[in-house]
Each structure stands twice: as structure tokens, then as C-alpha cells.
Design an enzyme around this catalytic site. Sequence first.
Site: not given
Ligand SMILES: Nc1nc2c(ncn2[C@@H]2O[C@H](COP(=O)(O)OP(=O)(O)O)[C@@H](OP(=O)(O)OP(=O)(O)O)[C@H]2O)c(=O)[nH]1
Length: 168
Positions: A70-71
Site C-alpha cells: 500500500e505505501d
Molecule cells: N494514528 C496515526 N496514524 C498514522 C500516523 N502516521 C501515519 N499514520 C497512518 O495514517 C493512516 C490513517 O490516516 P488517514 O488519513 O485516515 O488515511 P490515509 O493516510 O490512508 O489517507 C493509517 O494508515 P493504515 O495503517 O494504512 O490504516 P488505515 O486507517 O488507512 O486503514 C496510519 O497507519 C500517526 O502518527 N498516527
Amino acid sequence: MATESADDILRVIIKCINFAAIKHKNQRRKDPEQTPYINHPIGVAKILTEEGNVQDVNIIQAALLHDTVEDTETSFEEIEDEFGSTVCQIVKEVTDDKTLPKAERKRLQIEHAPASSPGAKLVKLADKLYNLRDLERVPPQGWSAERVQEYFNWAQKLLMASEAQTKI
Ligand SMILES: Nc1nc2c(ncn2[C@@H]2O[C@H](COP(=O)(O)OP(=O)(O)O)[C@@H](OP(=O)(O)OP(=O)(O)O)[C@H]2O)c(=O)[nH]1
Ligand SMILES: [Mn+2]
């Protein structure tokens, strides 16, 4: 796999951590400290082993690898070649299509949750739990209180959708 020796399991887990660390090497979390991104997949795997008592090594490998496709510049073929089809299938199930708008991605996660495999549900829910705890610790830079609350609301919906049809 039950037939794998402790040595094999250790080797494959270290191989996953190393693979994910290399793939995420230039990525940081969104917190003010810009924590290295690799802390997240390792923390998700730890939630599963320490709090979920998950002993299925394929699920732990998928947790370590869950954000690579994904990233980062990683393909499913690479995951399958290095770690096998079971791990790759779980990673596929938890990978969002980043070409879609965010609202659609979030909606699809909820739509797909009920029929997801038990391994994918475990990885997804540990992922959400880690992110919620991170939000409580310190919100990402630029996130309003409303945006944080919205993530909590959406995570709750995802949890409820995941509980449906679960055969764990
Ligand atoms: N809470 C938090 N999240 C962070 C941080 N840094 C990066 N993230 C990531 O950001 C995603 C959640 O942010 P969103 O704005 O909802 O989603 P997006 O990045 O995909 O646009 C998560 O991705 P993901 O793991 O792929 O999960 P998902 O929620 O997108 O399914 C999370 O892992 C941080 O410092 N705190
Ligand atoms: Mn994640």
C-alpha cells in the site's frame, strides 16, 4: 505451519522485519516526532502476539508486511515469491487501492470486512488498535479534534463489520 521448526520460524520472522524495514526506510509516521514508519508494522505484530495470543506465523508475517504494498514500491508478486501465497493473500486482503479517493477506500474497508478471512480481520483490527492508541498518544500534525474523532467513529464501524460472519 505446525511442521516448521523454531529455527525456521525465527528466520522467517527476521526476514520479514528486514524486508519491511528496507521497504519503509524513507517513511516516517505523521506524528510531530516523525517516528520511523517501521515502528508501526512491528507494533501491529506485537499486539497480535502479546495481546491477541496469535501463534499463526503466517498472520504475524502478514502483520509485519501489511503496509508494504500500500505505501511503498512493493508488488504482491514480490511478497508471494519471498513469503509464499498464504502470507500474500492476507496482505492483499488488507491492502487499500490508493488510486481510489480516501472516502471510497474507507467505505470499501467496511464493505469487505464481514467476508474477510480470520487472518485479515486480525491484522486489520490490530492495525486499527495501534492507530487509535497512536491518536490518543499524539495526533498527527495538522489533524483537528474532529478528524481524530472521525477516525475513532470509522474504526468502531469497521470493528462492528468485522464481527459479522466471523468464524474465528
Ligand atoms: N494514528 C496515526 N496514524 C498514522 C500516523 N502516521 C501515519 N499514520 C497512518 O495514517 C493512516 C490513517 O490516516 P488517514 O488519513 O485516515 O488515511 P490515509 O493516510 O490512508 O489517507 C493509517 O494508515 P493504515 O495503517 O494504512 O490504516 P488505515 O486507517 O488507512 O486503514 C496510519 O497507519 C500517526 O502518527 N498516527
Ligand atoms: Mn497500517
